[in-house]
Design an enzyme around this catalytic site. Structure first.
Site, PDB file in Angstrom:
ATOM      1  CD  GLU B 300      -2.948  -1.085   2.332  1.00 29.64           C
ATOM      2  OE1 GLU B 300      -4.106  -1.439   2.105  1.00 29.64           O
ATOM      3  OE2 GLU B 300      -2.561  -0.694   3.460  1.00 29.64           O
ATOM      4  CG  ASN B 301       4.960   3.401  -1.460  1.00 28.89           C
ATOM      5  OD1 ASN B 301       4.551   4.542  -1.245  1.00 28.89           O
ATOM      6  ND2 ASN B 301       6.099   3.152  -2.107  1.00 28.89           N
TER       7      ASN B 301
END
Lengths: 659, 659
Positions: B300-301
């Site tokens: 989830e970057n």
């Protein structure tokens, strides 16, 4: 609870809203931030309001906050400190003033107890309270030797202590059944005498800090020279056991005790190695505990191994020690400088008292009628002889007595005449939780809620000791203890679910509400029926003192005997019907639950007596007193499942009243 | 549960008596003594027999013992080990044979599940079992960053994992909301980014040992480069945030996150200090965990702060990195040798996959339909591209879905064609317990009993996956989990007692048995309604998935629709009457319990619909379908108290059937 020293109730109230905030001013320790943050979370949890204020980390964070806390100076956790506080609640502002942050913590606990509600909101009544403790030493001892209690048990009980304003946790770390503290220089103690159940030094430091944050002092106990089986399992060479044959090995003489009782293994007071050992132990243990006091036990040394050892007898003669008590005094006095080195005063059970002890010593009075002494005798003697002293007799909660007995047990024996100086030497009282018959799953139900009532004896003004008022408030406090994490309520049904083999537990609950575990050393007679590794998942372990339906039934019977109205009769006969049904239900459940079998004789006796009385009272059958008495004897039996039915007296009143 | 690979049931049984003993032979690790002693205590506790055998400390202690355990060699806790075992039970002897002590532990758990009873005794059926796992990686992840979970929570969940033969505990130690691991060389991390809630290194070592004794491997996770708010609160200098004004301070850009969601703070992959920091972190964390694997997160970057930072953009250009994924791959590859240094293979969420990663990497597949990908897509891709891989999609128990959904979710997607080599790279599955909405008081009820059913997906033969059989056995396993110390059963009423203000909770229990918490990210929408310090003591927190009365009611309705006998009708109308009474009781209770108010609209809707249906079905009132549908819409509302009534489908069936 404990009831404050001064209360003025005013008109009106402060209604809690989700915008509620706290601010702190003055000179404080970091513990006040932890305490206030915890206070907010507990209020959050109870009200579901989930206030926006998260972690309080500094003073003067929000001057407009509705709760204003003021503290004048940093508090020190210890004895004879100023613990006083004032609370003023008005309709839009709450103010706490205290000399120190310790007083503030007490005030926050009082505030949490003051919270009221109606159907729509939570509120504090407008009130002015000024409060301070009657006694400075308000202790709880937990024995972690006989049954080890993990860190979380200790922590949740420290939380609960703080909630009822107790301030000393006495940690009984060593006994015949185990050595529970890691020593880096004496690893054998935990390797050979703990079964892997002990606290690391880091855990101890962590618990000491946890307690300090909650205003609680921790006093450790290393019990010597008796109760020494665990020590001698690891270090047999300092034991008193005399070996007659030259090829006997001391090693084989000692092994960790699995039963309960008073045992012979005792340190050898004639051996210089004994003192070297203890000095090294103290060198490692003392720095872990900031408290000024160190408990060295000293109780129940019967001296049998001393008497049987000619070397020790010779030593006594040589040192002109006439009795074993003089020998023990010799031993105890050798420990004084070892502890002084670490700035600790010595403390011990009453047996350590002798006229050569330094006057800073604290004598821990414990004997009473069970031991053939008047209650508090050694307490008064100690105070008169210039020692400081505290009382535990009357507060032995492991005996499973009613809270009433403990609550009406004063610290200073009635009609004792003492000078002011003597009185000042009586520091307070201490509840003792010996752990022969508990595990981490039911210890909470032995300690709480009774200890909350005893805390009132320690804190409140004697004139406010009121049994009826206490009983009413105790139910409330008991619920709040569950909120804090004490599992005395929820674990009862957990044990009963296991017994019922996960069938419906209603009938087991009904029976448990009129049964109590056998009291005052009558369970596990001889100390060998159960071992320290027995898990205690039996019916008796789900039962507690002050069985609730028994108390209610007694009231119902009294009402009926005073006024034989149909309504009052009905309340009595409803119980009979409930117990008749209960027994038939238990029989059914027992068909798939072997653990129910041992309690059936009790429910059967109760069912039979209930059936007979029902026939007499409802159907006007003629009474057969001899049958009644026979059935009552069965009900009063203590031969089943380690419990007793505690409704015998109420039944006797009914039976006596018939005809 | 999990169902063994091979079972042969024979005639007869082995009856347990209080003389029961165990003996062990072969070559073993000390863990077998701990495991066998714990086995005896659990059997003690359940049966109340309190066997005389205390602590087992050596092999061949009692050759005449009824339970004979044989192990060929010392086991290693880890992946791709021989975990197989055999049990043979005859009427007077039980034999366990296993390659290693790990297999023995599995066998003892199976044995505890095999225990049966009648009214008089406990017994094991005569049986021959030979068993081994379908997948070698059978994991549970607990997120301790968003809500910290104390040591005792971790330990009791490790016990429960072992009970259902899970073997990997994945410890999600770091996220935006907190850094939970003591680093002696980077104290700022816990000082500034933990709120005091973290594990000391000693606690971690202790838990690693505790898990090892139970055959469980611990894989730590330090989530980077995203989910980095906590890290950057302590070390803002390695953050990606670009400062436009020269007088802006990085320090003020980051503060520990209190909400839930995906946040911007991300490590700066262009800054050499970032790698120095991580290398030093790994140097301290790696030695604490013997596992060969280290999870570096990587999920989830979104790269927002990377995109907004011209320095990072320049760095991308210079290094010919075209996308943020390429930049993240650059970052990830830098970590490989740092971990290799400590003999660790790298592991990460599926976003870390790139073609330059070493083939020993484990790809943790997690995305599925909620993220717009087919379930297990990355799992299959990883296996095809030569990586090892495990699956978590389908096992997100924080989503509060039914156990059925998880149980019917296979590890390898149906109809996937894979070579043997590719299949072998699929190591297994992992349950994920994200902790946005749990505390230590209700986390057990989120993990258990559903995870026991998932454990069967990981262990058992695909052909034995049988929903009906599982549901029946799950109730039994759930009870045994309570025996082990899991508090999913008892804490439900504890929360309800608080909500009811310690009034009778029966009606709240009734409502909770047909309500479930809002599912799949629909509770705490936007992530800001609750904060990480919110205590979650609400009605939704007492409810669980698979609400029991809802399941029963559905069956009752189906039966009625198939056969409209008076008996079947009566079972339906009894529910209606119960819910009508429940609502009126809740109104009464709410007069002294503000926390009941928010759930009244739900009980009212249910009561109204029940009243209408009762009139139609019992009193033959004519049906008003539009009214029914209106009332049903109210019942299906998700606007109250974070829960939904889960009986809407059953009601719809009844309504559709009328006329």
């Amino acid at each position: 609870m404990p009831w404050p020293q001064n209360i003025t109730l005013n008109e009106g109230s402060f209604t809690l809203s989700s915008s509620f905030k706290v601010t702190i001013s003055g000179i404080v320790n970091p513990r006040i931030f932890v305490g206030t943050t915890n206070f907010l979370r507990r209020l959050d949890g109870r009200t579901g309001m989930f206030f926006s204020q998260g972690y309080i980390k500094d003073i003067n964070e929000d001057p407009s906050a509705q709760l204003q806390i003021n503290s004048l100076k940093k508090g020190v956790v210890g004895i004879n400190q100023d613990e006083s506080y004032k609370i003023e609640i008005t309709s839009n502002k709450i103010t706490i003033d205290a000399t120190t942050d310790i007083g503030v913590l007490h005030a926050l606990e009082t505030l949490l107890q003051l919270l009221q509600n109606n159907g729509d909101s939570f509120y504090f009544p407008n009130v002015i309270i000024s409060d301070f403790p009657a006694f400075t030493w308000r202790g709880l001892m937990i024995d972690v030797a006989r049954h080890f209690q993990p860190v979380d048990v200790i922590k949740r009980n420290i939380d609960a202590m703080a909630a009822v304003k107790l301030n000393v946790f006495h940690w009984h770390l060593v006994d015949d059944q185990g050595w529970r503290i890691e020593l880096k220089n004496k690893k054998k103690l935990t390797e050979l005498a703990s079964d892997g159940n002990y606290y690391t030094q880091e855990e101890i430091k962590n618990i000491v800090e946890y307690a300090d944050q909650r205003g609680i002092l921790i006093v450790p106990e290393i019990d010597v020279p008796g109760h020494a089986t665990a020590i001698l399992t690891a270090y047999p060479e300092i034991g008193s056991k005399y070996l007659k044959e030259p090829n006997e090995q001391k090693q084989s003489q000692y092994k960790i005790e699995r039963n309960s009782g008073i045992f012979r293994p005792t340190l050898d007071p004639s051996n210089p190695e004994t003192y070297k050992f203890l000095s090294e132990v103290f060198d490692e243990v003392c720095p872990l505990f900031p408290a000024k006091y160190f408990h060295i036990g000293g109780d129940e040394n019967e001296g049998k191994d001393w008497d049987a050892n000619p070397v020790i007898q010779k030593f006594k003669q040589k040192n002109n020690l006439k009795t074993n008590h003089e020998l023990q005094s010799y031993f105890t006095l050798k420990l004084v400088p070892m502890l002084k080195k670490h700035n600790k005063e010595i403390m011990g059970w009453e047996e350590i008292m002798n006229d050569k002890m330094p006057k800073g010593t604290i004598i821990h009075s414990w004997k009473g009628s069970n031991e053939g002494s008047p209650a508090g005798e050694s307490l008064v003697n100690a105070a008169k002889e210039g020692f400081k002293t505290i009382l535990s007799n009357g507060f032995y909660i492991d005996l499973m007595q009613s809270v009433n007995d403990h609550y009406l047990s004063p610290i200073i024996p009635k009609e004792t005449v003492l000078s002011k100086e003597e009185k000042d030497r009586i520091l307070g009282g201490e509840v003792t939780m010996w752990s022969e018959l508990v595990t981490s799953k039911n210890i909470d139900s032995r300690i709480w809620p009774r200890t909350a009532a005893i805390a009132e004896v320690f804190w409140s003004n004697e004139k406010d000791i009121n049994l009826k008022s206490m009983k009413k408030r105790l139910q409330f406090v008991s619920n709040r203890l569950e909120e804090l994490g004490i599992n005395h309520i929820k674990n009862k049904k957990m044990i009963l679910r296991n017994i019922s083999n996960y069938q419906d537990v209603s009938s087991l609950v009904d029976l448990s509400n009129i049964c109590e575990p056998l009291k005052i050393y009558t369970r596990n007679k001889g100390g060998t029926e159960y071992q320290t590794y027995s898990p205690f998942t039996l019916f008796a372990d789900a039962c507690t003192s002050d069985a609730s339906d028994a108390i209610d039934f007694n009231e119902v019977v009294d009402n009926y005997l005073q006024d034989k109205s149909p309504k009052n009769l009905n309340r009595v006969t409803e119980y009979f019907k409930k117990w008749i049904f209960m027994h038939s239900d238990l029989i059914k459940l027992s068909e798939n639950a072997p653990l129910i079998k041992p309690i059936l004789p009790l429910s059967q006796s109760l069912s039979e007596l209930s059936t007979e009385l029902l026939a007499v009272l409802e159907l006007n059958k003629s009474a057969d007193k001899s049958l009644f008495n026979k059935l009552l004897i069965n009900c009063n039996s203590r031969n089943h499942a380690d419990v007793e039915l505690v409704i015998g007296d109420s039944f006797k009143k009914i039976i006596d009243n018939i005809n």
